[in-house]
Motif scaffolding. Structure first.
Motif, short mmCIF file in Angstrom:
data_model
loop_
_atom_site.label_atom_id
_atom_site.label_comp_id
_atom_site.label_asym_id
_atom_site.label_seq_id
_atom_site.Cartn_x
_atom_site.Cartn_y
_atom_site.Cartn_z
N ASP A 1 0.84 -1.20 0.00
CA ASP A 1 0.00 0.00 0.00
C ASP A 1 0.88 1.25 0.00
OD1 ASP A 1 -1.48 2.27 1.53
OD2 ASP A 1 -3.08 0.88 0.91
N PRO A 2 0.70 2.14 -0.97
CA PRO A 2 1.56 3.34 -1.05
C PRO A 2 1.41 4.28 0.14
CG PRO A 2 -0.16 3.38 -2.76
CD PRO A 2 -0.26 2.06 -2.07
N ASN A 3 0.22 4.34 0.75
CA ASN A 3 0.04 5.20 1.93
C ASN A 3 0.85 4.68 3.11
OD1 ASN A 3 -1.74 7.03 0.69
ND2 ASN A 3 -3.46 5.64 1.05
N VAL A 4 0.84 3.38 3.30
CA VAL A 4 1.60 2.77 4.41
C VAL A 4 3.09 2.99 4.17
CG1 VAL A 4 2.15 0.61 5.61
CG2 VAL A 4 -0.21 1.06 4.88
N LYS A 5 3.50 2.77 2.94
CA LYS A 5 4.91 2.94 2.59
C LYS A 5 5.34 4.39 2.81
CE LYS A 5 8.10 1.39 -0.91
NZ LYS A 5 8.29 0.68 -2.14
N SER A 6 4.50 5.34 2.42
CA SER A 6 4.79 6.75 2.62
C SER A 6 4.87 7.09 4.11
CB SER A 6 3.70 7.59 1.95
OG SER A 6 3.86 8.94 2.24
#
Length: 186
Positions: free
Chosen positions: A147-152
């Motif tokens: 998930d890009p939000n988690v990674k961010s």
């Protein structure tokens, strides 16, 4: 979640709001928790502080219900904010349930866990360094999150930890140089 259970010193309204599906209601509960913990800090009541943290961890952050877990995470972050510089005294209890949520199957919950840990670490600053290995293990799992939000979120937390390590090294280095200078003069 057993609504008949006694969660004092958390009020029934706080408990209800922590379990709510709406973020806004959980946020209101977190503000109430922050106020409650600030009162306990002013009274130097570490027993009640530990009790609030234990309830938030075991009954909420580690609950089977996703909304309760989200409420527990925001509640733990609120405790840390209320504790301020004293949050270092409770870091193990604050950090461990949040790190457990890093493994949740719900990406939003992993993101909330990342956000909660960011807030805890931001307040505690250098006091988190004894827990660095645990934090690093948790972050390494999130660095590859799909998930890009988690990674961010994990990248923001990673930068904060790097800043804290750098600050701590800067504070330690002058003392180390003084120690070396004293040894050389002897």
């Amino acid at each position: 979640m057993n609504t008949e259970k006694d969660f004092s010193p958390l009020t029934p309204n706080i408990v209800r709001a922590l379990n709510d599906k709406l973020y806004e209601k959980r946020k209101v509960a977190a503000l109430e928790i922050e106020k409650l913990v600030r009162e306990f800090v002013a009274q130097n009541n570490s027993t009640q502080i530990r009790h609030v943290i234990q309830i938030l961890a075991s009954e909420f952050a580690l609950s089977q219900h996703p909304h309760s877990r989200k409420g527990g995470l925001i509640g733990l972050a609120a405790c840390s904010i209320a504790l301020g510089k004293d949050s270092g005294l409770y870091l193990k209890e604050l950090i461990e349930p949040v790190l457990t949520c890093f493994n949740d199957s719900d990406s939003r919950l992993r993101y909330y866990a990342c956000e909660a840990l960011y807030n805890i670490v931001k307040v505690a600053r250098g006091a988190v360094l004894p827990h660095f290995n645990l934090l690093f293990d948790g972050l390494s799992k999130l660095a590859a999150d799909p998930d890009p939000n988690v990674k961010s979120g994990s990248e923001l937390l990673d930068r904060l930890l790097k800043d804290i390590v750098t600050e701590s090294l800067f504070l330690i280095k002058p003392n180390y140089n003084i120690h070396l200078t004293l040894k050389l003069k002897m």
